[in-house]
Design an enzyme around this catalytic site. Structure first.
Site, PDB file in Angstrom:
ATOM      1  N   ASP A  17      20.371   5.131  15.989  1.00  0.00           N
ATOM      2  CA  ASP A  17      21.800   4.663  16.246  1.00  0.00           C
ATOM      3  C   ASP A  17      22.710   4.861  15.002  1.00  0.00           C
ATOM      4  O   ASP A  17      22.422   5.061  14.003  1.00  0.00           O
ATOM      5  CB  ASP A  17      22.097   3.519  16.885  1.00  0.00           C
ATOM      6  CG  ASP A  17      23.228   3.334  17.756  1.00  0.00           C
ATOM      7  OD1 ASP A  17      23.927   4.293  17.860  1.00  0.00           O
ATOM      8  OD2 ASP A  17      23.345   2.132  18.330  1.00  0.00           O
ATOM      9  N   GLU A  25      27.939   7.449  11.788  1.00  0.00           N
ATOM     10  CA  GLU A  25      29.119   7.993  11.680  1.00  0.00           C
ATOM     11  C   GLU A  25      30.003   7.399  10.696  1.00  0.00           C
ATOM     12  O   GLU A  25      31.110   7.846  10.130  1.00  0.00           O
ATOM     13  CB  GLU A  25      29.987   7.942  12.991  1.00  0.00           C
ATOM     14  CG  GLU A  25      29.062   8.553  14.337  1.00  0.00           C
ATOM     15  CD  GLU A  25      28.272   7.353  14.751  1.00  0.00           C
ATOM     16  OE1 GLU A  25      27.688   7.655  15.852  1.00  0.00           O
ATOM     17  OE2 GLU A  25      28.136   6.260  14.433  1.00  0.00           O
ATOM     18  N   ASP A  60      29.011   5.420  23.602  1.00  0.00           N
ATOM     19  CA  ASP A  60      29.540   4.316  24.222  1.00  0.00           C
ATOM     20  C   ASP A  60      30.620   4.853  25.173  1.00  0.00           C
ATOM     21  O   ASP A  60      31.581   5.134  24.972  1.00  0.00           O
ATOM     22  CB  ASP A  60      30.170   3.138  23.312  1.00  0.00           C
ATOM     23  CG  ASP A  60      29.112   2.933  22.450  1.00  0.00           C
ATOM     24  OD1 ASP A  60      28.050   2.939  22.697  1.00  0.00           O
ATOM     25  OD2 ASP A  60      29.591   1.967  21.562  1.00  0.00           O
TER      26      ASP A  60
END
Length: 779
Positions: free
Chosen positions: A414, A417, A481
């Site tokens: 995950d 960024e 998400d």
């Protein structure tokens, strides 16, 4: 970034310099160099002062031309860069005539006009795109910053696609796209996976060769041009010719790398603990056993963030207050028949026991003053692992190796960024602006290669959120998400189709949505879409995603489509091998598969799953759905109903169905196993033949469980006679031939025929690998 103010004016503080005429063209080997003045040269005095732009044209591969535009050349080459794969060198020819200079590479050529200014990219004499007056530009701002831009022309009706995983409108015309990875969710213009590549429906694509920021004005500053600009003194890009979109992607992925082949087990159903929900071993076991009790196949169980103790991410230690015997727990869960995935990210909280160790050894990104670069955004006081430091990468991988030894099978990689672009120093001296986008490639490469070393080639898979160009080499990627709504389901699909048009072969999304609690109707429609995607995961934020939390019919829907996906694995894994070998995505935008159908240009609520299955997810609770069928006779996979294409259709579907059509002329291999995705695809296979035209031959290849050459079935039709040939000999293994939509046959040589609801099924005699079938006149 917009530099002009309409057609005639410039933005305040902006001065621009454009090529006005060719001053000199030189040829050095396979390089064509153009020196272009930014003002007319009428006498010697006009050669003094002012920018002179240097444009170098080369061909790194057949049908690919590299353009380098440079103002000042005294800068140093700064890491990182897109790791390009060296393809076989093409045969390049250069003509330097009086009126124009031309560089040829395969069918693609770039023509440099010596009368005025123009670069024209042509294939077989057909114009693809060009840059002319005020196309190339060197721009200076009053604050001292500089940019280089290019503006490539768009033709009438030309549509632009790609630019990474973009959740905005599928056709990018009219948009401003900033090539910068951001953690912005699926409901914004931001992207977790930026890729500076676009594809058009005119037979070519463009890759901007940088890892730094690129600003794209797609028919938005100049409505008939795609403008892309970078800060600094130099701009590099590739023009990639097809002529088909598939061939463009093949050439792109020859340059940037092709996806690894994920293991077959990863194509099954994944179930997550979800993010902020409470769970322990008892909870997880209850979910897994609940799935078994309801006869719902489950193949991977995922532990999200809180398998580690809060504030300690990432220390790679199971929370001892909840998991007192993690190694024993993993063994017990494995005995229930599931693989195990755990969540990780590349950040180390200040409270983690690994923080002091990483700080002392120089394993973290630092500030220019030597301090560890830290932030409270996400984990308090977190540091960022510096993967440009080989020792740091080994250290990070070493802790993951402990988890693999304990029984973990794969990782959800995950984040990646939130990487600083200012006041940041990397071990190898990389430019922070370039590392911001490229960081997730290094992060996922570290984890993926560890899995390959520990588990073997072909057994590695990650579930990654962030990526950049070349990141497709380390699958799988998921869409981040999303909200639990039909609108978010549709935007997720747009993002996946856009990413697939950038060379990413495998993609997934959170079934049911991540944020919020989906209404039962949204969940059930999303389940059908999710199980007809490359990879399929039930995951949420604050609520569990087990189907019985919605209603009993949700269990029926999940059971039907999970079993269907398992039975389709001989086909799906064959398409996965194609993604691995050719760089074509498993989930394909319609324009990729049907570039000659004008209606396909804008289709973004349906897709091809591989080359033969058309999927149109239902985005309404009541089941109304509009979809387009290309030319030909298409057969619904579940009902056998045939519909004629070349037009739009409207239908009503219950939760146990959706528009799912088989392309005419297809041989669809269907497996004999429906409760797991990893089995012998070459044993007990039923080959379904759909709408094979007179005089046509169809071929179907079924791989082995490891992706190797398995079996091949060829079926040829001459009038009412079909001949089927299986090779190599199936070693006595059973197989069947099913003629979809055929009501009866007149004769069978080599086997026996039986009428089935969806057509005639023929069982070959033992050891027979060649059948001859004569259709009855009515068929």
């Amino acid at each position: 970034m917009k530099f002009s103010d309409g057609e005639w004016l410039m933005q305040p503080g902006i001065s621009a310099h454009y090529p006005m005429q060719v001053h000199e063209v030189t040829v050095d080997g396979d390089t064509l160099t153009v020196h272009a003045t930014t003002r007319p040269v009428r006498h010697r005095g006009d050669t003094l002062g002012g920018p002179l732009l240097t444009i170098r044209l080369t061909a790194p591969a057949e049908d690919v031309i590299h353009v380098s535009i440079e103002h000042f050349s005294g800068g140093t080459d700064r890491k990182p860069g897109i790791p390009l794969q060296p393809p076989p060198p093409p045969r390049v020819t250069i003509e330097n005539g009086r009126q124009e200079a031309v560089l040829h590479a395969g069918r693609l050529a770039v023509h440099v006009s010596k009368d005025g200014w123009e670069l024209a990219f042509k294939a077989g004499g057909r114009l693809l795109t060009r840059t002319a007056g005020r196309g190339i530009g060197y721009v200076q701002h009053a604050d001292g910053t500089a940019f280089v831009h290019e503006r490539l022309h768009l033709g009438v009706g030309e549509c632009v696609y790609g630019l990474g995983e973009r959740f905005t409108a599928f056709v990018k015309n009219g948009q401003v796209v900033e090539n910068e990875n951001r953690d912005g969710g699926t409901g914004s213009e931001q992207a977790y996976k930026s890729v500076p590549f676009y594809l058009t429906n005119r037979g070519y694509g463009v890759l901007v060769d940088t890892t730094g920021p690129v600003s794209f004005e797609v028919a938005s500053e100049r409505v008939s041009r795609v403008q892309f600009s970078v800060p600094g003194e130099r701009l590099d890009y590739f023009v990639i010719h097809g002529p088909t979109p598939k061939e463009v992607l093949r050439r792109l992925t020859r340059l940037t790398g092709r996806p690894a082949l994920p293991p077959a087990w990863s194509f099954g159903l994944w179930l997550s603990t979800s993010f902020t929900t409470d769970y322990d071993e008892k909870t997880c076991t209850r979910f897994i056993e609940g799935m078994r009790a309801r006869r719902l196949p489950l193949h991977v169980f995922h532990f999200d963030c809180f398998w580690m103790r809060a504030f300690n991410w990432c220390d790679f230690e199971w929370d001892p207050r909840v998991f007192r015997d993690p190694a024993g727990m993993l063994k017990r869960l494995h005995r229930l028949g599931v693989r195990i995935c755990v969540w990780i990210n590349p950040y180390v909280s200040q409270r983690s026991r690994l923080f002091a160790e990483g700080r002392a050894r120089g394993y973290f990104v630092r500030r220019t003053n030597g301090d560890v670069w830290q932030t409270d955004l996400w984990q308090p006081g977190m540091a960022i692992v510096d993967f440009t430091n080989p020792a740091a990468a080994r250290w990070f991988a070493g802790h993951l190796r402990r988890l693999l030894a304990m029984g973990v099978d794969c990782f959800k990689t995950d984040f990646g960024e939130r990487i600083p672009v200012e006041d940041a120093v990397y071990h190898d001296g990389s430019d922070p602006a370039g590392m911001h986008n490229f960081y997730p490639v290094l992060y996922n490469a570290c984890v993926f290669r560890l899995l390959e070393r520990a588990r073997g080639r072909g057994e590695a898979v990650v579930f990654a959120r962030s990526a950049y160009a070349s990141g497709q080499r380390f699958p799988v990627h998921w869409g981040g998400d999303c909200w639990s709504t039909f609108e978010s389901m549709a935007e997720s699909l747009r993002g996946g189709l856009s990413l697939g048009l950038c060379g990413f072969g495998f993609w997934s999304h959170d079934i049911g949505g991540f944020e919020g609690q989906a209404p039962a109707a949204v969940y059930k429609r999303w389940v059908a879409f999710g199980l007809l995607s490359s990879h399929s995961r039930l995951h949420g934020s604050s609520s569990y995603r087990v189907p019985w939390n919605y209603d009993e019919e949700a269990c029926d829907v999940l059971r039907l489509f999970t079993r269907l996906k398992c039975r389709l694995m001989p086909y799906l894994y064959g398409q996965a091998v194609t993604a691995h070998e050719e760089g074509l995505p498993l989930m394909r935008a319609m324009v990729l598969e049907f570039p000659d159908e004008p209606a396909a240009d804008t289709l973004d609520r349906q897709y091809m799953l591989g080359d033969s299955l058309l999927v149109a997810p239902v985005f309404t609770a009541e089941g109304t759905v509009n979809y387009y069928l290309p030319e030909g006779r298409w057969t619904h996979l579940l009902t056998g109903e045939v519909e004629t294409g070349g037009c739009w259709r409207r239908a009503q579907h219950g939760f146990l169905s959706l528009p799912l059509f088989v392309r005419p002329g297809t041989i669809l291999p269907v497996g004999a196993v429906e409760d797991r995705p990893d089995y012998d695809f070459t044993a007990g296979t039923t080959f379904r033949v759909y709408e094979l035209a007179d005089g046509a031959e169809a071929v179907c290849r079924v791989p082995t469980l490891r992706g190797g050459a398995g079996i091949r079935l060829a079926v040829r039709r001459e009038r009412r006679v079909l001949e089927a040939r299986l090779s190599p000999a199936a070693a006595g293994r059973p197989w069947k031939l099913q003629l979809a939509g055929v009501s009866r046959v007149a004769a069978v040589e080599g086997g026996t025929a039986e009428k089935q609801p969806l057509g005639v099924e023929i069982t070959p005699a033992r050891g027979v690998r060649r059948l001859r079938v004569t259709l009855a006149p009515a068929s």
